[in-house]
Design a protein around this motif. Structure first.
Motif, short mmCIF file in Angstrom:
data_model
loop_
_atom_site.label_atom_id
_atom_site.label_comp_id
_atom_site.label_asym_id
_atom_site.label_seq_id
_atom_site.Cartn_x
_atom_site.Cartn_y
_atom_site.Cartn_z
N PRO A 211 0.81 -1.39 0.01
CA PRO A 211 0.09 0.02 -0.06
C PRO A 211 0.87 1.18 -0.01
CG PRO A 211 0.07 -1.10 2.12
CD PRO A 211 0.54 -1.83 1.23
N LYS A 212 0.45 2.38 -0.96
CA LYS A 212 1.24 3.67 -0.81
C LYS A 212 0.61 4.42 0.29
CE LYS A 212 2.26 7.32 -3.62
NZ LYS A 212 2.01 7.87 -5.06
N LYS A 213 1.55 4.85 1.30
CA LYS A 213 1.05 5.44 2.37
C LYS A 213 1.26 6.92 2.15
CE LYS A 213 3.44 1.93 5.44
NZ LYS A 213 4.52 1.65 6.39
N SER A 214 0.10 7.68 2.85
CA SER A 214 0.00 8.99 2.70
C SER A 214 0.76 9.68 3.95
CB SER A 214 -1.50 9.67 2.96
OG SER A 214 -1.68 9.15 4.28
N VAL A 215 1.01 10.93 3.96
CA VAL A 215 2.01 11.51 4.82
C VAL A 215 1.38 11.52 6.36
CG1 VAL A 215 3.17 13.81 5.50
CG2 VAL A 215 2.96 13.21 3.06
N GLN A 216 0.01 11.57 6.14
CA GLN A 216 -0.47 11.22 7.48
C GLN A 216 -0.45 9.85 8.14
OE1 GLN A 216 -2.32 14.43 8.20
NE2 GLN A 216 -2.36 13.61 10.32
N ASP A 217 -0.32 8.93 7.10
CA ASP A 217 -0.13 7.57 7.49
C ASP A 217 1.43 7.41 8.02
OD1 ASP A 217 -2.61 6.81 6.63
OD2 ASP A 217 -1.65 6.14 4.62
N LEU A 218 2.27 8.21 7.38
CA LEU A 218 3.61 8.04 8.03
C LEU A 218 3.97 8.72 9.41
CD1 LEU A 218 5.50 9.10 4.61
CD2 LEU A 218 5.38 6.80 5.60
N ALA A 219 3.23 9.93 9.48
CA ALA A 219 3.21 10.43 10.82
C ALA A 219 2.65 9.50 11.78
CB ALA A 219 2.58 11.91 10.82
N ALA A 220 1.43 9.22 11.63
CA ALA A 220 0.86 8.33 12.56
C ALA A 220 1.57 7.02 12.95
CB ALA A 220 -0.57 7.68 12.17
N THR B 281 9.28 6.26 16.83
CA THR B 281 10.54 6.37 16.19
C THR B 281 11.56 7.36 16.31
OG1 THR B 281 9.82 7.53 14.07
CG2 THR B 281 9.31 5.04 14.08
N SER B 282 12.68 7.37 16.05
CA SER B 282 13.47 8.53 16.13
C SER B 282 13.08 9.57 15.28
CB SER B 282 14.69 8.25 15.66
OG SER B 282 14.83 8.06 14.21
N ALA B 283 12.49 9.54 14.31
CA ALA B 283 11.83 10.77 13.61
C ALA B 283 10.62 11.59 14.72
CB ALA B 283 11.11 10.48 12.49
N TRP B 284 9.80 10.75 15.20
CA TRP B 284 9.10 11.37 16.22
C TRP B 284 9.63 12.02 17.45
CZ3 TRP B 284 4.97 13.83 17.03
CH2 TRP B 284 4.21 13.94 18.41
N SER B 285 10.70 11.40 17.93
CA SER B 285 11.41 11.77 19.11
C SER B 285 12.14 13.13 18.69
CB SER B 285 12.46 10.57 19.45
OG SER B 285 13.20 11.14 20.62
N ASP B 286 12.71 13.26 17.49
CA ASP B 286 13.52 14.30 17.11
C ASP B 286 12.60 15.66 16.89
OD1 ASP B 286 15.98 13.01 16.99
OD2 ASP B 286 16.04 12.30 14.97
N PHE B 287 11.35 15.10 16.26
CA PHE B 287 10.29 16.22 16.16
C PHE B 287 10.04 17.01 17.53
CE2 PHE B 287 5.97 17.47 15.40
CZ PHE B 287 6.20 18.66 14.26
N LYS B 288 9.82 16.09 18.58
CA LYS B 288 9.57 16.60 19.95
C LYS B 288 10.89 17.25 20.36
CE LYS B 288 8.28 12.67 21.61
NZ LYS B 288 7.82 11.62 22.58
#
Length: 243
Positions: free
Chosen positions: A38-47, A54-61
């Motif tokens: 399935p092709k993921k939307s940006v919203q899917d990737l964020a969720a 993930t480290s991406a969410w940790s870094d965003f915070k």
């Protein structure tokens, strides 16, 4: 028709057939490989990043903590919506600034690329199809040359502070580099300090997202360094890039 003429004709026909077959494979094979992914939307990737912490969410915070005024001004609070927005903004400016001209995003299965661009002990795999089946890889940003590092595993390489200094003035982190600075990704806060603006926060978020799906779990393993920046009075400040 002579013997040589027949051979030339057969070779020509065979060449055309192989050319058409190669052309067919170049677009048909990826289609068959990806049809069940399935092709993921940006919203899917964020969720997904939030759900897996993930480290991406940790870094965003961390960006929200490091630059609270600018973050609140442009993105509000760190949540799924603001994370998705920052990824979109960062991706848009990454493409618009032509970062893909000098940085590729693919670890290929040749020439020991897993040693050069993978992260031993963290991610030493070559790139795989599902990494690219999402809106942030459409179009794919594989690149054609590597004037700079490959970035598909960048989440496991440098920390946020390093990237802030590198984007503002690359020579402070990479002496001799030909990469230009991007001061328009920054602005001055009320105290005269140089801080990321909306575009800067976005591109930091996007870069720190690259390869974060391979970093398990988030931890302090990245390369740190020493960078210089100038405040409003022009005096140099030295800041050690730490998490």
């Amino acid at each position: 028709m002579g013997k040589m003429e027949r051979f030339s004709f057969i070779a020509l026909v065979a060449g055309i057939i192989f050319f058409l077959f190669a052309d067919f494979i170049s677009w048909a094979l990826p289609m068959f490989v990806l049809k069940d992914i399935p092709k993921k939307s940006v919203q899917d990737l964020a969720a997904e990043a939030i759900a897996k912490n993930t480290s991406a969410w940790s870094d965003f915070k961390k960006i929200a903590r490091y630059y609270p005024e600018q973050f609140k001004k442009y993105y509000g609070e760190p949540n799924e919506e603001s994370f998705a927005k920052a990824l979109k903004v960062g991706h848009r400016w990454y493409v618009a600034e032509g970062c893909w001209n000098c940085h590729s995003q693919m670890v290929r299965p040749v020439s020991n690329e897993t040693l050069r661009f993978g992260i031993p002990g963290v991610s030493n795999t070559v790139s795989y199809p599902s990494e690219y089946q999402n809106e942030l890889q459409a179009p794919v940003l594989w690149g054609t040359k590597r004037i700079g590092q490959d970035l598909i595993r960048e989440a496991a390489v440098h920390n946020i502070d390093w990237h802030v200094a590198h984007l503002y003035d690359p020579k402070t982190t990479s002496p001799g580099t030909v990469m230009p600075g991007y001061p328009w990704f920054f602005e001055k806060d009320e105290n005269g300090n140089i801080v990321p603006n909306e575009r800067g926060i976005g591109i930091l978020t996007y870069i720190m997202w690259l390869g974060s799906w391979e970093v398990k779990p988030p931890k302090d393993f990245r390369i740190t360094g020493t960078a210089t920046a100038k405040n409003s009075s022009g005096a140099e400040e030295f800041a050690k890039a730490t998490e």
